[in-house]
Motif scaffolding. Structure first.
Motif, mmCIF file in Angstrom:
data_model
loop_
_atom_site.group_PDB
_atom_site.id
_atom_site.type_symbol
_atom_site.label_atom_id
_atom_site.label_comp_id
_atom_site.label_asym_id
_atom_site.label_seq_id
_atom_site.Cartn_x
_atom_site.Cartn_y
_atom_site.Cartn_z
ATOM 1 N N GLN A 213 2.406 4.403 6.404
ATOM 2 C CA GLN A 213 2.643 3.393 7.431
ATOM 3 C C GLN A 213 3.061 2.068 6.813
ATOM 4 O O GLN A 213 3.951 1.393 7.330
ATOM 5 C CB GLN A 213 1.403 3.214 8.300
ATOM 6 C CG GLN A 213 1.151 4.389 9.213
ATOM 7 C CD GLN A 213 -0.154 4.283 9.971
ATOM 8 O OE1 GLN A 213 -0.991 3.426 9.699
ATOM 9 N NE2 GLN A 213 -0.343 5.190 10.921
ATOM 10 N N ASN A 214 2.436 1.685 5.711
ATOM 11 C CA ASN A 214 2.826 0.446 5.026
ATOM 12 C C ASN A 214 4.260 0.517 4.525
ATOM 13 O O ASN A 214 5.004 -0.465 4.616
ATOM 14 C CB ASN A 214 1.866 0.143 3.872
ATOM 15 C CG ASN A 214 0.522 -0.370 4.353
ATOM 16 O OD1 ASN A 214 0.399 -0.882 5.463
ATOM 17 N ND2 ASN A 214 -0.491 -0.218 3.526
ATOM 18 N N THR A 215 4.647 1.668 4.010
ATOM 19 C CA THR A 215 6.025 1.850 3.555
ATOM 20 C C THR A 215 6.990 1.741 4.731
ATOM 21 O O THR A 215 8.039 1.084 4.629
ATOM 22 C CB THR A 215 6.186 3.210 2.848
ATOM 23 O OG1 THR A 215 5.334 3.229 1.711
ATOM 24 C CG2 THR A 215 7.620 3.450 2.423
ATOM 25 N N THR A 216 6.664 2.359 5.842
ATOM 26 C CA THR A 216 7.514 2.287 7.036
ATOM 27 C C THR A 216 7.644 0.850 7.525
ATOM 28 O O THR A 216 8.745 0.392 7.852
ATOM 29 C CB THR A 216 6.936 3.183 8.160
ATOM 30 O OG1 THR A 216 6.893 4.531 7.690
ATOM 31 C CG2 THR A 216 7.776 3.092 9.427
ATOM 32 N N ILE A 217 6.537 0.131 7.560
ATOM 33 C CA ILE A 217 6.564 -1.272 7.994
ATOM 34 C C ILE A 217 7.450 -2.091 7.072
ATOM 35 O O ILE A 217 8.289 -2.879 7.524
ATOM 36 C CB ILE A 217 5.128 -1.853 8.059
ATOM 37 C CG1 ILE A 217 4.367 -1.211 9.223
ATOM 38 C CG2 ILE A 217 5.160 -3.379 8.184
ATOM 39 C CD1 ILE A 217 2.872 -1.465 9.185
ATOM 40 N N ARG A 218 7.275 -1.924 5.762
ATOM 41 C CA ARG A 218 8.088 -2.656 4.791
ATOM 42 C C ARG A 218 9.578 -2.313 4.948
ATOM 43 O O ARG A 218 10.430 -3.199 4.952
ATOM 44 C CB ARG A 218 7.623 -2.358 3.361
ATOM 45 C CG ARG A 218 8.290 -3.227 2.318
ATOM 46 C CD ARG A 218 7.785 -2.993 0.901
ATOM 47 N NE ARG A 218 7.925 -1.603 0.504
ATOM 48 C CZ ARG A 218 6.902 -0.750 0.304
ATOM 49 N NH1 ARG A 218 5.661 -1.168 0.461
ATOM 50 N NH2 ARG A 218 7.118 0.491 -0.053
ATOM 51 N N ASP A 219 9.889 -1.032 5.139
ATOM 52 C CA ASP A 219 11.285 -0.618 5.328
ATOM 53 C C ASP A 219 11.877 -1.217 6.605
ATOM 54 O O ASP A 219 13.028 -1.670 6.611
ATOM 55 C CB ASP A 219 11.394 0.908 5.370
ATOM 56 C CG ASP A 219 11.123 1.567 4.024
ATOM 57 O OD1 ASP A 219 11.090 0.850 2.998
ATOM 58 O OD2 ASP A 219 10.946 2.806 4.007
ATOM 59 N N LEU A 220 11.091 -1.231 7.672
ATOM 60 C CA LEU A 220 11.571 -1.806 8.926
ATOM 61 C C LEU A 220 11.777 -3.319 8.796
ATOM 62 O O LEU A 220 12.769 -3.869 9.310
ATOM 63 C CB LEU A 220 10.600 -1.499 10.072
ATOM 64 C CG LEU A 220 10.586 -0.049 10.553
ATOM 65 C CD1 LEU A 220 9.433 0.178 11.528
ATOM 66 C CD2 LEU A 220 11.918 0.333 11.180
ATOM 67 N N GLU A 221 10.851 -3.980 8.114
ATOM 68 C CA GLU A 221 11.005 -5.423 7.892
ATOM 69 C C GLU A 221 12.267 -5.707 7.082
ATOM 70 O O GLU A 221 13.014 -6.638 7.398
ATOM 71 C CB GLU A 221 9.773 -5.989 7.179
ATOM 72 C CG GLU A 221 8.559 -6.096 8.056
ATOM 73 C CD GLU A 221 7.297 -6.503 7.302
ATOM 74 O OE1 GLU A 221 7.271 -6.381 6.046
ATOM 75 O OE2 GLU A 221 6.336 -6.928 7.968
#
Length: 156
Positions: A130-138
């Motif tokens: 989830q942290n990776t997804t959030i970082r990628d989306l940001e």
């Protein structure tokens, strides 16, 4: 999606096992010494025959007034063993663990015990994803610019 194989590669430590004829007290002592919540139970041929957990102990010894020094692991262990292979995903593990109300799941490949995945492993993996997804989306939203880059660009 993280796989069981990837999680096992990142884990340190050993897979701790015990024989079914061992006393529950011995199993508890090993679990306390190793700071783990379950032991895989293997017979003298090395076959996986069960899982012994703190939950098994609490529900089958304490609540029934039995003694851990007089009760064997085989009397308390869960002998219906659910397992996964190295190619399964963390979501697969979560699905099995949730449906079967278990917190530890052995990993078996071609009949060989490879390790164990715990509910903690699953949760940590999901948080990491989830942290990776959030970082990628940001990064997608900001065009890959980081806060420092934006501030620096505004000052130029």
């Amino acid at each position: 999606m993280n796989t069981v194989k990837r999680i096992l590669q990142a884990k340190t430590g050993s897979v701790w096992t015990i024989r079914p004829d061992a006393m529950a007290y011995e199993a508890l002592r090993v679990m306390a010494d190793k700071d783990i919540g379950a032991l895989l139970v293997r017979n003298c041929e090395g076959n996986l025959v069960g899982v012994f957990s703190e939950r098994d102990y609490a529900r089958k010894v304490i609540l029934k007034g039995r003694s851990s020094k007089d009760t064997t692991v085989s009397e308390l262990m869960s002998d219906l063993v659910y397992y996964v292979g190295p190619g399964h995903t963390i979501n697969d593990c979560m699905t099995i663990m949730t449906a079967k109300h278990i917190r530890h799941i052995p990993v078996i490949n071609d009949g060989k015990l490879m390790g164990i995945i715990t509910i903690g492993d699953v949760v940590n993996s999901m948080i990491s994803e989830q942290n990776t997804t959030i970082r990628d989306l940001e990064n997608y939203i900001t065009g890959g610019a980081h806060e420092f880059d934006v501030v620096q660009a505004l000052q130029s």
